[in-house]
Design an enzyme around this catalytic site. Structure first.
Site, short mmCIF file in Angstrom:
data_model
loop_
_atom_site.label_atom_id
_atom_site.label_comp_id
_atom_site.label_asym_id
_atom_site.label_seq_id
_atom_site.Cartn_x
_atom_site.Cartn_y
_atom_site.Cartn_z
CD GLU A 49 -2.93 0.56 2.51
OE1 GLU A 49 -3.28 1.69 2.83
OE2 GLU A 49 -3.10 -0.44 3.23
CG ASP A 60 -3.64 8.32 7.72
OD1 ASP A 60 -3.56 7.09 7.88
OD2 ASP A 60 -3.79 8.86 6.61
#
Lengths: 263, 396
Positions: A49, A60
Site C-alpha cells: 500500500e 490517519d
C-alpha cells in the site's frame, strides 16, 4: 484468472493456503528513491500500500500524519508517485501496489485523468478512506469493470447492516478496519472485533484483511483463523524510521512477519 | 447510491470514513425528527429566549445611515449570551445530542467563540466537553481558553499541520471517528458532512426569521440588501436563510481578503479557491496544484479558514448570492468607524461586513435599506486591535 495483480496474487495465496501480508508506506518518505528501494526490498510482502501524502489526512493517526507532512515538505506529490510507479513497472517490479489516498487528491487531478494515469502507470488498486459507498458513483463509473485498477472497499466494526451493500461487487480484498477512528493505535482493537470479523468473513466472497493497530504477527493471533491476512502501516513506518529507512530493515521485518504468519 | 439530499447542486456530500456513516445517518434521522417535534422546538426557543437573550434587536444605525445616505440596520447578534451568534447553533445541537442520549460533546474552535459557546452549553446541560483548538490559536486567544476552562471544558491544543482551525477540525473529526458511539460532535460552521450544513443553517435561521419580521415592522417592506461576513459561513447562512426565496433581496457574503486577494495571505475561498473536498464536504477551497489545502490568513481568527460551507458555494454558482472580499485594513477601519459613530465595538469578523456595507451604500438611495449581520462583539479582539493600532502588525 484476473489480469489484476492483486487478484492474481490473492488467488495464488489461496491455492497455497497462505495468509496475505500487506504493508503501508508513505510515498516520498524520506525520498522517492528510498521509497523505490523499500518497495523492492520487500520480497515477502504480498501487496504494498503506497500512501500519497495529503495535507489533511483525517483518517490517519499521528505516525502517518507526520509521515505525510514530512513527505510533502520533501516534495512528494501524486505526479511524482505516478512517475515512480512507471519506473518500477518498467524495471520489472510486478508486486501488486495499491494507492492509499484522500479524495481531494483525486478530485484535484480530475477523476478521468487520474484513472487513466493509474492504468498507464500500473497502479493495481485504490483505497480512498474518505470515499464511503454513497460517494463512490463517479469513481466506480470511471474505473468501469476494468481489471487494470480496482477500488478496494473498507468496512468498520460499526458498519453492521451496511456491510452486504458495501461488499456487493467489491473486488480484490475487503479492508476491515480493526478499530474505530484512525490508523495506528498499537494493538487496541474494537471490543467486538472477533464477531465483526466473523460476520464479514461469512458474507464476503473475497479475502478479508484486517488493518489498523497491528505491529507484530502475534497481535492478530486471536483472529488469525478468521481473516485471510493483515495490513501493517504505522508500525512499519516506525520500524523504517528507527532503521533510518534502510531497505535491509524492511526486508528483515517483512520476512519475519510473513514467516510467522505461516506458522 | 448517491444521497442526493446531502447535496446543494454539486456541493456538499458525506466524505468521511466508513466508521462515521452510520453515525451521520443516525444524526440525520434524529435531527429531522426533532425539528418536526413541537416539544423539541419549544425547548430550543425557550433557551434562546430565556438563556441566550433573544430576540436580538434590529438597530437602525442613525449616524452611519446619515453619513452614507441609506438606511443601515444592524442585526445585533453581538448581544447574545457569550457574545456572538455561535450560541444559537450550540443550543440546537446540544439539545439534539441530549435527545440522542449522548453524554459527551466535542467541538473545534478557531477564535474560541464556538468553543466558548459549546463549553457554555455543556455547563448548562451537564455534559462532558472537550474542545480542540490549534496550538497557534491557543496562544493568540488565551482569554477564550481561560473562559472554556472556567466553564469546565477540556481544551486540547492541537499540534499538527498549521496548528490552526483547519487542524483542530481534523483532530476533532479523528476523535469523533473513534468515539462516535457515545460522543456528539458539535460543528460550529456551516461546513462538515451532511447533515451538518443543514443543521447549522436550521439553528442559525432564527437570525433572518427575526430580522425579516423586524424590518417589516420598521419599514413595512423587505430590505434591499442583506449582508454578512463569511468564514465557514454560519452567521451568513443564518442571515440569508429566510431571504433566499425573496428574489428582490440582494444577498452579499463578505470574505476575508487578508492582506489582499492578490497576495498569498487571504482567506477568500470563493474569490481565489477551486472546488475540492475537505472536512467531509465538497466546496470551494484554497488549495495548491497538488490538491493540498493551503493556509488561510485573516486578521480575524474566525474567518481564518481555507474553505466555505457547501450551500454558499451553491448560492455563489447560481448567482443568488454575491461574495466579495474585504481586506484586514478595510475591516479595521470599519471597526473603528462603527465604534466611534455608534458606540458599538464589533468583532473583527463582523467588521468585514460593515466595511463592505459602506462601499455598497454608495450605490443605494436614502429610501433603500440594508441589514448587516453584526455577528459578534469585539471584546475578544481588543488585544489584536491594540496591536494593530500600535502599528506592530497583528498577533496573527
Amino acid at each position: 484468472m484476473s489480469a489484476n495483480r492483486i487478484e492474481k496474487r490473492l488467488s495464488e495465496l489461496k491455492e497455497r493456503n497462505e495468509k496475505t501480508f500487506i504493508t503501508y508506506i508513505t510515498a516520498g518518505l524520506p525520498s522517492m528513491e528510498k521509497t523505490a528501494d523499500i518497495i523492492k526490498a520487500q520480497k515477502s510482502t504480498d501487496i504494498i500500500e503506497l500512501g500519497i501524502p495529503f495535507s489533511d489526512p483525517i483518517a490517519d493517526g499521528p505516525v502517518i500524519q507526520q509521515a505525510s507532512y514530512e513527505a510533502i515538505l520533501a516534495g512528494a506529490s501524486l505526479n511524482k508517485t505516478f512517475e515512480l510507479m512507471k519506473r518500477l513497472r518498467s524495471e520489472g517490479v510486478e508486486k501488486p501496489i495499491v494507492f492509499m489516498l484522500y479524495y481531494n487528491t483525486i478530485a484535484n487531478c480530475g477523476i478521468e485523468r487520474f484513472v487513466n494515469r493509474c492504468r498507464e502507470c500500473g497502479v493495481d488498486g485504490l483505497i480512498v478512506p474518505d470515499l464511503p459507498l454513497e460517494e463512490q458513483d463517479s469513481m466506480k463509473q470511471a474505473l468501469g469493470g476494468d481489471d487494470a485498477t480496482i477500488l478496494i472497499e473498507l468496512v468498520s466494526p460499526v458498519s453492521k447492516d451496511r456491510i452486504p451493500g458495501i461488499l456487493e461487487g467489491a473486488r480484490g480484498f475487503v479492508y476491515c478496519v480493526s478499530a474505530m477512528g484512525v490508523t495506528g493505535g498499537a494493538g487496541e482493537f474494537h471490543r467486538e472485533v472477533t464477531d465483526y470479523l466473523k460476520y464479514v468473513k461469512s458474507v464476503s466472497k473475497i479475502p478479508v484483511m484486517m488493518g489498523f493497530g497491528i505491529r507484530e504477527a502475534s497481535d492478530i493471533e486471536p483472529m488469525k483463523n478468521i481473516i485471510d491476512g493483515c495490513i501493517v502501516g504505522s508500525h512499519f513506518i516506525n520500524v523504517m524510521r528507527d532503521a533510518d529507512f534502510d531497505p535491509k530493515a524492511a526486508k528483515e521485518y517483512t520476512d519475519r512477519f510473513k514467516e510467522e504468519l505461516k506458522q | 447510491m448517491m444521497n442526493s439530499k446531502a447535496y446543494y447542486g454539486e456541493y456538499g456530500g458525506q466524505f468521511v470514513s466508513e466508521s462515521l456513516m452510520n453515525t451521520l445517518n443516525e444524526i440525520d434521522e434524529a435531527f429531522e425528527e426533532a425539528i418536526r417535534d413541537p416539544e423539541f422546538m419549544k425547548e430550543y426557543h425557550y433557551y434562546l429566549k430565556q438563556y441566550v437573550g433573544r430576540e436580538t434587536p434590529l438597530y437602525l444605525a442613525e449616524r452611519l445611515s446619515g453619513k452614507y445616505g441609506t438606511k443601515i440596520y444592524l442585526k445585533r447578534e453581538d448581544l447574545n449570551h457569550t457574545g456572538a451568534h455561535k450560541i444559537n447553533n450550540v443550543i440546537g445541537q446540544i439539545l439534539l445530542a441530549k435527545r440522542m442520549g449522548k453524554k459527551k460533546i466535542i467541538a473545534e474552535t478557531g477564535a474560541g467563540q464556538h468553543g466558548v459557546a459549546t463549553a457554555t452549553g455543556a455547563a448548562l446541560f451537564d455534559m462532558e466537553c472537550t474542545v480542540y483548538m490549534g496550538k497557534e490559536d491557543v496562544k493568540r486567544q488565551a482569554l477564550n481558553v481561560m473562559r472554556m476552562e472556567m466553564l469546565g471544558a477540556t481544551v486540547v491544543s492541537v499540534e499538527s499541520g498549521s496548528n490552526t482551525l483547519k487542524d483542530a477540525t481534523n483532530e476533532a473529526i479523528r476523535t469523533w471517528a473513534k468515539t462516535a458511539e457515545d460522543t456528539f460532535y458539535i460543528i460550529g460552521s456551516a461546513i462538515g458532512p451532511y447533515p451538518y450544513p443543514k443543521m447549522v443553517r436550521e439553528f442559525q435561521a432564527v437570525i433572518s426569521r427575526e430580522a425579516k419580521k423586524q424590518h417589516m415592522e420598521a419599514e413595512g417592506r423587505l430590505p434591499d440588501v442583506v449582508m454578512a461576513c463569511v468564514g465557514g459561513g454560519s452567521n451568513s447562512i443564518g442571515m440569508f436563510a429566510d431571504f433566499i426565496d425573496e428574489p428582490e433581496v440582494e444577498l452579499i457574503g463578505v470574505e476575508a481578503a487578508g492582506k489582499g486577494i492578490d497576495t498569498d495571505e487571504h482567506a477568500a475561498s470563493m474569490a481565489k479557491g477551486r472546488p475540492g473536498v475537505l472536512h467531509g464536504t465538497r466546496s470551494y477551497l484554497l488549495q495548491d496544484d497538488d490538491g493540498n489545502i493551503q493556509l488561510a490568513h485573516s486578521i480575524s481568527a474566525g474567518l481564518d479558514y481555507p474553505g466555505v460551507g457547501p450551500e454558499h458555494a451553491y448560492l455563489h454558482d447560481t448567482g443568488r448570492a454575491k461574495y466579495v472580499p474585504i481586506t484586514d485594513e478595510e475591516a479595521m477601519d470599519a471597526l473603528m468607524e462603527l465604534t466611534q459613530m455608534e458606540g458599538i465595538i464589533p468583532a473583527i469578523e463582523s467588521a468585514h461586513a460593515v466595511a463592505y456595507a459602506f462601499k455598497k451604500a454608495k450605490e443605494m438611495t436614502k429610501d433603500q435599506s440594508m441589514i448587516i449581520c453584526l455577528s459578534g462583539r469585539g471584546d475578544k479582539d481588543v488585544n489584536t486591535i491594540s496591536d494593530y493600532l500600535a502599528g506592530k502588525g497583528y498577533l496573527n
